[in-house]
Design an enzyme around this catalytic site. Structure first.
Site, PDB file in Angstrom:
ATOM      1  N   LYS A 207       0.978  -1.387  -0.060  1.00 27.13           N
ATOM      2  CA  LYS A 207       0.135  -0.052  -0.073  1.00 27.13           C
ATOM      3  C   LYS A 207       0.745   1.308  -0.047  1.00 27.13           C
ATOM      4  CE  LYS A 207      -4.510  -2.007   1.390  1.00 27.13           C
ATOM      5  NZ  LYS A 207      -5.436  -2.251   2.337  1.00 27.13           N
ATOM      6  N   ARG A 247      -2.967 -10.161   5.249  1.00 25.33           N
ATOM      7  CA  ARG A 247      -3.517 -10.270   3.865  1.00 25.33           C
ATOM      8  C   ARG A 247      -2.326  -9.733   2.989  1.00 25.33           C
ATOM      9  NH1 ARG A 247      -5.957  -7.271   0.121  1.00 25.33           N
ATOM     10  NH2 ARG A 247      -7.576  -8.206  -1.232  1.00 25.33           N
TER      11      ARG A 247
HETATM   12  N1  PMM Z   1      -7.336  -4.078   1.242  1.00 24.45           N
HETATM   13  C1  PMM Z   1      -7.766  -4.267  -0.076  1.00 24.45           C
HETATM   14  C2  PMM Z   1      -8.935  -5.079  -0.263  1.00 24.45           C
HETATM   15  N2  PMM Z   1      -9.442  -5.947   0.498  1.00 24.45           N
HETATM   16  N3  PMM Z   1      -9.693  -6.545   2.697  1.00 24.45           N
HETATM   17  C3  PMM Z   1      -9.245  -6.529   4.031  1.00 24.45           C
HETATM   18  N4  PMM Z   1      -9.829  -7.168   5.174  1.00 24.45           N
HETATM   19  N5  PMM Z   1      -8.212  -5.615   4.423  1.00 24.45           N
HETATM   20  C4  PMM Z   1      -7.513  -4.835   3.639  1.00 24.45           C
HETATM   21  O1  PMM Z   1      -6.371  -3.943   3.924  1.00 24.45           O
HETATM   22  C5  PMM Z   1      -8.071  -4.842   2.093  1.00 24.45           C
HETATM   23  C6  PMM Z   1      -8.899  -5.681   1.914  1.00 24.45           C
HETATM   24  C7  PMM Z   1      -7.190  -3.535  -1.022  1.00 24.45           C
HETATM   25  O2  PMM Z   1      -6.270  -3.924  -1.656  1.00 24.45           O
HETATM   26  P1  PMM Z   1      -5.757  -4.878  -3.044  1.00 24.45           P
HETATM   27  O3  PMM Z   1      -6.240  -3.883  -4.036  1.00 24.45           O
HETATM   28  O4  PMM Z   1      -4.518  -5.304  -2.994  1.00 24.45           O
HETATM   29  O5  PMM Z   1      -6.879  -6.294  -2.855  1.00 24.45           O
END
Ligand code: PMM
Length: 275
Positions: A207, A247
């Site tokens: 991020k 994650r």
């Molecule tokens: N960040 C993204 C998408 N889903 N879910 C949870 N629980 N926590 C997060 O920080 C989160 C998420 C955005 O990131 P991506 O585009 O890499 O999926």
């Protein structure tokens, strides 16, 4: 040990891997690879939540994720469903997903809490204030740790009132969601303070706020791929702080970090030991 959730975005527009796995076969192969790399769970998402992203119709989201979840389940890979929509959550769990990961913590769809209560599955409630097109304007806090704690408590109360088992709920600080660079770090540095002993998932992978921390001459921190080592450092520190899960995009690096923390902790001298 801290669980590693591998990210699988079946979307044409996610911020770091968007478009790569849009084809179902490629998505399945990527999910199997994440499991092979050591991910305990593959988090399948069909709607991008990057700042500015437009909503995806729920039918399209279901069309993207269900075949992938079904195939991964058949291959013996555990999955979670990353969705704000109750209908998608239900379809995904019926196809084999074991956890609902809702970045809105139930705020985006009034039906979500009832569906999760009915499905009786684990539920990740992330701190969230607004949809992607508006979230960057909702990022002011006087005390981010206290406010995120209070706002998540309100979500837990609403979920429990709708019949979701309290022990089913995992909390997530929502790094990068309605957070400017400097408001992400206090949430990481004070996991216990806002989570109040509940299970915590940390989603820092690649991020922007990590880019800001590592930026220096010769480091192109605007490139999400350059943030991988910083992500692994956050994984290690989260594991050390007792996080339930992380994650991440790179499952192998995260599993290595979690194992290093475990080896370190197992070698600690018992309390009261003196030379
Ligand atoms: N960040 C993204 C998408 N889903 N879910 C949870 N629980 N926590 C997060 O920080 C989160 C998420 C955005 O990131 P991506 O585009 O890499 O999926």
């Amino acid at each position: 040990m801290t669980l590693v959730m591998g990210i699988l975005n079946v979307t044409p527009d996610s911020f770091s891997d968007g478009g790569l796995y849009a084809e179902v076969d490629a998505a399945i192969a990527r999910g199997v690879q994440l499991a092979h790399d050591g991910a305990d769970l593959v988090d399948v998402g069909g709607e991008s939540t990057r700042p500015g992203a437009e909503r995806v119709p729920v039918e399209e989201e279901i069309r993207r994720v269900v075949p992938v979840i079904r195939a991964l389940t058949q291959a013996g890979v555990a999955t979670s469903i990353d969705t704000m929509n109750a209908a998608t959550a239900r379809a995904a769990v019926e196809a084999g997903a074991s956890i609902v990961n809702d970045v809105s913590g139930g705020l985006a769809d009034d039906a979500m809490a009832g569906v999760v209560a009915d499905l009786a599955c684990d539920y990740i409630a992330m701190h969230w204030r607004a949809h992607s097109t508006e979230m960057d304007g909702r990022d002011t806090y006087e005390d981010v740790v206290a406010e995120v704690g209070r706002e998540l408590d309100a979500r837990v109360d609403a979920l429990v009132a709708a019949g979701v088992g309290e022990d089913r709920i995992v909390l997530d600080p929502g790094l990068g969601f309605s957070k400017v660079t400097d408001t992400n770090w206090p949430l990481l540095a004070n996991l216990d303070a806002w989570s109040r002993g509940r299970r915590v998932l940390v989603g820092a992978s690649r991020k922007r706020f990590l880019g800001a921390a590592i930026a220096r001459p010769g480091v192109d921190a605007a490139d999400p791929g350059v943030r991988e080592a910083a992500t692994t450092a956050v994984t290690a520190l989260s594991a050390q702080a007792g996080a339930w899960g992380v994650r991440v995009h790179d499952a192998r690096a995260a599993v290595d970090a979690v194992r290093v923390v475990s080896a370190w902790e197992n070698a600690a001298r018992p309390e009261g030991w003196q030379a």
